[in-house]
Every structure is written in structure tokens, then in C-alpha cells.
Design an enzyme around this catalytic site. Structure first.
Site, PDB file in Angstrom:
ATOM      1  N   LYS A   1       6.890  -4.170  -3.649  1.00 42.25           N
ATOM      2  CA  LYS A   1       8.302  -3.813  -3.544  1.00 42.25           C
ATOM      3  C   LYS A   1       8.729  -3.637  -2.102  1.00 42.25           C
ATOM      4  CE  LYS A   1      12.323  -2.759  -5.159  1.00 42.25           C
ATOM      5  NZ  LYS A   1      13.126  -3.957  -5.528  1.00 42.25           N
TER       6      LYS A   1
ATOM      7  N   CYS B   1       0.818  -1.209   0.000  1.00 35.76           N
ATOM      8  CA  CYS B   1       0.000   0.000   0.000  1.00 35.76           C
ATOM      9  C   CYS B   1       0.853   1.260   0.000  1.00 35.76           C
ATOM     10  CB  CYS B   1      -0.879   0.040   1.244  1.00 35.76           C
ATOM     11  SG  CYS B   1      -1.927  -1.378   1.438  1.00 35.76           S
TER      12      CYS B   1
ATOM     13  N   ASN C   1      -2.105   2.251   5.476  1.00 34.16           N
ATOM     14  CA  ASN C   1      -1.173   1.151   5.181  1.00 34.16           C
ATOM     15  C   ASN C   1      -0.995   0.363   6.464  1.00 34.16           C
ATOM     16  OD1 ASN C   1      -0.795   2.460   2.807  1.00 34.16           O
ATOM     17  ND2 ASN C   1       1.345   3.031   3.163  1.00 34.16           N
ATOM     18  N   GLY C   2      -0.948  -0.961   6.371  1.00 31.68           N
ATOM     19  CA  GLY C   2      -0.701  -1.770   7.570  1.00 31.68           C
ATOM     20  C   GLY C   2      -1.882  -2.679   7.868  1.00 31.68           C
TER      21      GLY C   2
ATOM     22  N   LYS D   1      13.868 -15.767  -8.327  1.00 33.70           N
ATOM     23  CA  LYS D   1      13.616 -14.828  -9.434  1.00 33.70           C
ATOM     24  C   LYS D   1      12.673 -15.456 -10.452  1.00 33.70           C
ATOM     25  CE  LYS D   1      14.730 -11.853  -7.984  1.00 33.70           C
ATOM     26  NZ  LYS D   1      15.559 -11.303  -6.949  1.00 33.70           N
TER      27      LYS D   1
ATOM     28  N   HIS E   1      18.558 -37.071  -1.235  1.00 32.14           N
ATOM     29  CA  HIS E   1      17.827 -37.216   0.024  1.00 32.14           C
ATOM     30  C   HIS E   1      16.342 -36.871  -0.149  1.00 32.14           C
ATOM     31  CE1 HIS E   1      21.624 -37.966   1.924  1.00 32.14           C
ATOM     32  NE2 HIS E   1      22.098 -36.877   1.351  1.00 32.14           N
TER      33      HIS E   1
ATOM     34  N   ARG F   1       5.393  -0.250  -5.984  1.00 32.78           N
ATOM     35  CA  ARG F   1       5.313  -1.022  -4.750  1.00 32.78           C
ATOM     36  C   ARG F   1       4.439  -2.268  -4.899  1.00 32.78           C
ATOM     37  NH1 ARG F   1       6.260   2.928  -0.169  1.00 32.78           N
ATOM     38  NH2 ARG F   1       4.955   1.662   1.156  1.00 32.78           N
TER      39      ARG F   1
ATOM     40  N   GLU G   1       9.009 -15.782  -9.008  1.00 32.36           N
ATOM     41  CA  GLU G   1       8.248 -14.549  -8.776  1.00 32.36           C
ATOM     42  C   GLU G   1       7.909 -13.822 -10.076  1.00 32.36           C
ATOM     43  OE1 GLU G   1      10.135 -11.400  -6.476  1.00 32.36           O
ATOM     44  OE2 GLU G   1      12.097 -12.094  -7.126  1.00 32.36           O
TER      45      GLU G   1
ATOM     46  N   GLU H   1      18.520 -17.926  -5.055  1.00 34.89           N
ATOM     47  CA  GLU H   1      18.135 -16.628  -5.614  1.00 34.89           C
ATOM     48  C   GLU H   1      17.618 -16.787  -7.052  1.00 34.89           C
ATOM     49  OE1 GLU H   1      17.424 -13.882  -4.543  1.00 34.89           O
ATOM     50  OE2 GLU H   1      17.684 -12.433  -6.160  1.00 34.89           O
TER      51      GLU H   1
ATOM     52  N   TRP I   1      -2.796  -2.779  -1.426  1.00 38.87           N
ATOM     53  CA  TRP I   1      -2.389  -4.173  -1.608  1.00 38.87           C
ATOM     54  C   TRP I   1      -3.202  -4.945  -0.574  1.00 38.87           C
ATOM     55  CZ3 TRP I   1       0.266  -7.968   1.297  1.00 38.87           C
ATOM     56  CH2 TRP I   1       0.807  -9.018   0.549  1.00 38.87           C
TER      57      TRP I   1
HETATM   58  C1  F6R Z   1      12.654 -10.705  -4.393  1.00 40.27           C
HETATM   59  C2  F6R Z   1      12.527  -9.543  -3.536  1.00 40.27           C
HETATM   60  C3  F6R Z   1      12.071  -9.767  -2.146  1.00 40.27           C
HETATM   61  C4  F6R Z   1      12.794  -8.791  -1.195  1.00 40.27           C
HETATM   62  C5  F6R Z   1      12.212  -8.915   0.221  1.00 40.27           C
HETATM   63  C6  F6R Z   1      12.951  -8.033   1.207  1.00 40.27           C
HETATM   64  O1  F6R Z   1      13.108 -10.339  -5.669  1.00 40.27           O
HETATM   65  O2  F6R Z   1      12.754  -8.438  -3.945  1.00 40.27           O
HETATM   66  O3  F6R Z   1      12.245 -11.075  -1.738  1.00 40.27           O
HETATM   67  O4  F6R Z   1      14.151  -9.088  -1.179  1.00 40.27           O
HETATM   68  O5  F6R Z   1      10.866  -8.565   0.193  1.00 40.27           O
HETATM   69  O6  F6R Z   1      12.876  -6.696   0.832  1.00 40.27           O
HETATM   70  P1  F6R Z   1      13.902  -5.639   1.386  1.00 40.27           P
HETATM   71  O7  F6R Z   1      15.246  -5.978   0.816  1.00 40.27           O
HETATM   72  O8  F6R Z   1      13.404  -4.318   0.912  1.00 40.27           O
HETATM   73  O9  F6R Z   1      13.909  -5.788   2.880  1.00 40.27           O
END
Ligand code: F6R
Length: 606
Positions: A601, A2, A98-99, A482, A501, A27, A485, A478, A74
């Protein structure tokens, strides 16, 4: 997640609210809305989906008023539709939030018993009715204090009142909120980015505070309703970073920026003349640190895992890592000689912040590795190590990941050298090799066409696996994150040695498997694991480092060879093809790359 915007001005505000909401789109959100005040009325418009829908569905020129609030939502409580979109209003009060209000059900029942009618499924609506109720018997500041005291959970709020058409109230607990100052107008925003096109003069609210924003005055209050004075900060202006330029997506731009961001990071921390890493103003004596705990979420957690390997190798300290949402609810043993490092791009992630808060309350040494230096995590840590990447707009973290692991690597090297765990000449050699890294990343970025073609196979598959050992294991996690997501393809990251395993059972004819096997000390072991998956029908994409013509193995579907460098730095190079693989898979599927479904974000709720 949000986002909030509020503007109190001497001219109409709806167009600027829309522009600012568009800045908050990165975001991640699923509905949007605006409320303005004019002619003794609250004018409210809300839409499911993008901010564009607000513009398409309503004639916003008719949304008059010199004061207003806007929101991108959101969904947490209640499905994402226009009814649940913010603002939520009573006849007198309109709120954006927000929250999460954790005790909303109890409060709602209490308010229903008092005769209040609820229109939405949201937790936010209780705030509207609580304030409306308190304003019957209390003046504004007192009504706000009473309301905030009744709320459990986290919030950033923007509130306007039909009867007080010259002010916006902002309030914060847990979720960030900033006030901005402009000519004949003042603003409220859930981050400075939303306000940047209007001002670079900002004040951040601290937890528990609220404020009254008028066009020519802002007054701040603490949680007891007492006035407090706050500092105004001047933010640097880097508007260019908020533009996609010639790129189709922010993510593509941010991937390509990595040679530059890594170069900047190195320049900020390395003294080339003396071949030394400078961690200026490090506030503790090295002998007082005997263990380090690194904490983060998602990609930032993968940075912590990556760092664990380097710190263990280079510093010989006791190293722990933790996912913030787990750490915050576990019983932790806090030791005086521990350093707690919080890794976060945004510096606003609710779980990471909560973990920091717990450490601060236990008087621990706290250090933030962040991109946004004005963020809550940066402000509330004892010490900050910025990653100097510039704004990251794509929801999927790319350049911030490399920036985080760069800073953590340099910290590990520095602490290792101060603890005499690395010989002086080795230390200086590693610094020299580090300085060559941007050039190597640049070369790795050239593998573009190969990865575009490879991504087709991933798009046709039911699922995929990413395998690695040692330094390559966090990168496998990682890479899988990627891909899932962005292209919504099931992807699992695994330590290659764990396959037999259990996960080996998943391998079937034609399943794409990425094997990360650079020519480091794990190479031969990983290649054996690779052969085990090939024997069971997997289509292996091998990502290794360059060699002199040696044939690695038969029956490999595709091979990508990154440049050769020392073992420590190979993870940086291995990351690049994986970022591109995720990008091109999503591109071919036509998905919203910069705003993947259901994601945000800045994850400001737990
Ligand atoms: C994945 C991604 C998320 C963030 C996570 C933490 O591509 O971007 O997994 O890494 O939400 O966010 P920050 O780094 O802002 O604490």
C-alpha cells in the site's frame, strides 16, 4: 510494504504488538516477526506469510517481556522466508528495518573480516552487527550515530538491546517513523495507523533523527546525536474507517464510499452560497505561476495525467507531468515561475518524496495533494490540498483516485477563473454541475450484476486492452492497472488513436477490449477505432454515456451507459465500472483483493 511496531510498557507487550502488526497488514508483506526482552534474553519468533502464522506456529503467551519490537516484511534483499524475516539479532542487539541499505555488501564484507557471522540474505543484518561492534567501544547514543552515519540508503529502524532492557531506539532516514504516547507506555510505529488503536498522540521523526523510547520518557536526537525537542500532535480518531463493516473487502467498501467521499471533497472546497471554489491560504500570486508540473507514481500518476487535460483546457498554462521515479534522476530545468504538485494517497511514497525533496532543495513552489495529511510529503510541501477521503486500506487505490482528480479539477477550475480563462457564468455552471456529481456516481455504482457477468470473459482471456481518447485515455490506463494488479490478467491501456501504430497486432478472435467512448468531442473518433478492433475479432465492452436511444454500432459485445454530465466530469463516472470489473475478476479468481501479491500500500522504498 514493511511495517514497524515497538512498545515499551509496564506490562507484557506481545499481544499488542500482534494487534498492531495486523493493522499494518494492509501495506502488503510476505513475512512477520517479533522480538521481546525478558529475563536477560532476546526472545525472537518469525514466520513466512501472514501474522496469523506467527499466532498459529508459536505459543505467543510464552513470549514474555514488557518491551518488544515487531515487523511485517516486504522482501527486498533475500527471498521471503522465516530466516530473512525481521527482527534480526546478534547476542545483544535485535533490529527491525524498513527501507534498503545500499552499501550493505561492502559493510558485510568488512564485518565478516572482523569475525561477525551472518545468518540471513538481508541488508538489515549489517545494521545489527554494526551496532554490536560500535557498542564495544561507545555509549548508546554515540554507537547509534556512528552506525547511522555508515549507512547509505533509506531506513526506519526499531532496535532493542539485551543489556538495556528498558528502551527501544528508533531512527529514520527516508522511511517514515512515528512515536506514540500512552499511559505508562510509549510506542514506535512506521505509521500513525499502526498506533491508532493505542494512542492518538504522535510525534513524527524528521529525516536523520533518532530517539530513545522508554515506558515513561522519549528523548529525540538530531543526526549529530544532539538532543532536540519535538512537538506532540493529536490525531483525529476515525476508527470506523478501519473497519470493513458488512463488506467482504475494504476495496468493495471503498468503491461504494465514493459518493460520500466526493461529496465531502466538494463540501470542503466549494462555497455553495457564492458559487466559488475556496483554496484557502494559497501562498502564491497566480501571476507568478506560468507552468505547473504534476508528479506521482502508479494511480497517482494517472491522476496527474488526467489533470493535465483539465489544466490545459481550463488554465492555458504550460503543463508537464512526470513519473516520480523518472523525475528524480533526470536533469530538470527548474524555473522560478513553476509550481510543482505532488500527488500521493499515502504521502509516503519514496520516489514522490525524493522528487519533492529535489524541488525543495531548488527552492521551487511545492504543493501536495494527499490523503494522509500528517504524511512526510504533506509536512515537507509548501502547501497542502487534502483529498478528504478517509483511510484507504485496500492496496489498490479507488476512492483516493477519484479524490485526487476531484481536487485537481477544482484547482484547475480555480486557477482558470483567476487567470480569466473561464467566463464567470461558465465557471459557476461548472461548479453547479460538480455538485451533482455524487448523485451521478451513486447511480453508476448500481451497474453491479452486469459487470459481474462481464468479468467472467476477462478471466478466461490471455490478455485485454483498455482504449480511450482525450479525457478517457488516463482512465483507460487506470482501468488496465486495476485489472492487472488485482486479477493478474495482462491488461494494456492505450490511446485509441495509437492502435494502428502497433498494438492492433495483438488483437485476436475473442480478446476482450474495453473502449471508453463517452459522448464527448472524441466520441466519433473513438467509435471508429472501436470498429477497427471489432473487425479484427475483439470482444468489445463499450463504456459510453447515456443517449436518447441512438444505436451506436453493431457487433458490440456489451455496453454500459454511465449517466450524462459535462465532458469534464465524465472521467469520474467511467472509472466506476472499471474499478468493479477489476474487483469482480479478482473475486471470482479467489485472489486476495485487499492485498494483491507482490504489492504494498505504501511504497516506502524506491
Ligand atoms: C494502484 C496503486 C498504486 C499507487 C502508487 C502511489 O492501485 O494504488 O499505483 O497509486 O503506489 O501511491 P501513493 O498514492 O500512496 O503515492
Amino acid at each position: 510494504m514493511c511495517g514497524i511496531i515497538g512498545i515499551s510498557s509496564n506490562k507484557p507487550v506481545s499481544a499488542n504488538i500482534i494487534n498492531s502488526l495486523k493493522k499494518l497488514e494492509y501495506r502488503g508483506y510476505d513475512s512477520a516477526g517479533i522480538a521481546t526482552l525478558s529475563d536477560g534474553e532476546i526472545n525472537e519468533v518469525k514466520s513466512e506469510g501472514r501474522v496469523d502464522n506467527l499466532e498459529n506456529n508459536f505459543d505467543l503467551k510464552n513470549l514474555r517481556g514488557n518491551i518488544g519490537i515487531g515487523h511485517v516484511r516486504w522482501a527486498t534483499h533475500g527471498v521471503p522466508n522465516s530466516l530473512n524475516a525481521h527482527p534480526h539479532s546478534s547476542s545483544n542487539v535485535s533490529v527491525v528495518h524498513n527501507g534498503i541499505i545500499e552499501n550493505s555488501t561492502i559493510l558485510k564484507n568488512h564485518l565478516i573480516n572482523k569475525g561477525h557471522n551472518f545468518k540471513s540474505q538481508t541488508d538489515t543484518e549489517v545494521i545489527v552487527h554494526l551496532i554490536t561492534e560500535h557498542l564495544k567501544t561507545s555509549k548508546l547514543e554515540e554507537a547509534i550515530t556512528k552506525t547511522l552515519n555508515q549507512l547509505h540508503g533509506s531506513f526506519a529502524l526499531g532496535i532493542v538491546f539485551k543489556d538495556m532492557p528498558d528502551l527501544i531506539v528508533g531512527a529514520r532516514r527516508g522511511s517514515p517513523l512515528a512515536v506514540g504516547y500512552g499511559p505508562n507506555e510509549n510506542y514506535l510505529g512506521s505509521d500513525s495507523y499502526a498506533l491508532k488503536s493505542m494512542t492518538n498522540k504522535i510525534t513524527y521523526l524528521d529525516d536523520g533523527e533518532f530517539c530513545i523510547v522508554k515506558k515513561d520518557q522519549v528523548i529525540f536526537f538530531n543526526e549529530n546525536g544532539k538532543k532536540v525537542n519535538k512537538k506532540i500532535l493529536e490525531l483525529s480518531s476515525d476508527e470506523a474507517s478501519y473497519d470493513k463493516g458488512d463488506f467482504k473487502h475494504f476495496m468493495a467498501k471503498e468503491i461504494e464510499e465514493q459518493p460520500t467521499t466526493i461529496k465531502t471533497g466538494i463540501k470542503e472546497y466549494i462555497d455553495s452560497v457564492n458559487k466559488e471554489i475556496n483554496i484557502f491560504n494559497f501562498p502564491w500570486k497566480i501571476k507568478d505561476i506560468n507552468s505547473i508540473t504534476l508528479i506521482g507514481c502508479g494511480t497517482a500518476y494517472h491522476s496527474c495525467l488526467m489533470a493535465k487535460y483539465w489544466f490545459e483546457e481550463l488554465t492555458n498554462l504550460d503543463i508537464n507531468i512526470d513519473i516520480a521515479s523518472e523525475f528524480r534522476y533526470r536533469k530538470n530545468r527548474f524555473k522560478k515561475d513553476s509550481l510543482y504538485v505532488f500527488v500521493s494517497q499515502s504521502g509516503e511514497t519514496a520516489d514522490t518524496y525524493a522528487a519533492l525533496d529535489i524541488c525543495n532543495k531548488n527552492s521551487m513552489k511545492t504543493c501536495a495533494v494527499v490523503n494522509v495529511i500528517e504524511s512526510s510529503i504533506a509536512r515537507d510541501s509548501n502547501f497542502v490540498l487534502p483529498i478528504h477521503c478517509g483511510p484507504e486500506i485496500g492496496v489498490a487505490s479507488t476512492k483516493a483516485f477519484l479524490g485526487q482528480i476531484l481536487v485537481l479539477y477544482m484547482l484547475a477550475l480555480k486557477i482558470g477563473s483567476l487567470r480569466n480563462e473561464i467566463e464567470k457564468n461558465k465557471y459557476q455552471e461548472k461548479i453547479k454541475e460538480l455538485k451533482a456529481l455524487p448523485g451521478l456516481i451513486e447511480k453508476t455504482l448500481l451497474y453491479d450484476n452486469d459487470i459481474q457477468a462481464i468479468s467472467n470473459t476477462f478471466n478466461e482471456a490471455k490478455g485485454s486492452m483498455f482504449l480511450g481518447r482525450g479525457y478517457s485515455y488516463p482512465i483507460a490506463l487506470e482501468g488496465a492497472l486495476k485489472l492487472k494488479e488485482l486479477s493478474y490478467i495482462h491488461a494494456e491501456g492505450y490511446p485509441a488513436g495509437e492502435m494502428k501504430h502497433g498494438p492492433l497486432a495483438l488483437i485476436e478472435e475473442g480478446m476482450p477490449v474495453v473502449v471508453l467512448a463517452p459522448r464527448d468531442k472524441y466520441y466519433k473518433k473513438t467509435i471508429s477505432n472501436m470498429q477497427e478492433v471489432i473487425a479484427r475479432g475483439a470482444k468489445v465492452l463499450l463504456i459510453t454515456s447515456k443517449s436518447k436511444g441512438e444505436v451506436i454500432s453493431e457487433n458490440i459485445w456489451e455496453t454500459i451507459e454511465v449517466e450524462n454530465t459535462n465532458d469534464d466530469l465524465l472521467p469520474f463516472l467511467l472509472t466506476i465500472p472499471l474499478q468493479k470489473l477489476a474487483y469482480y475478476s479478482a473475486l471470482k479468481k479467489g485472489y486476495d483483493i485487499d492485498k494483491p501479491r507482490n504489492l504494498a500500500k505504501s511504497v516506502t522504498v524506491e
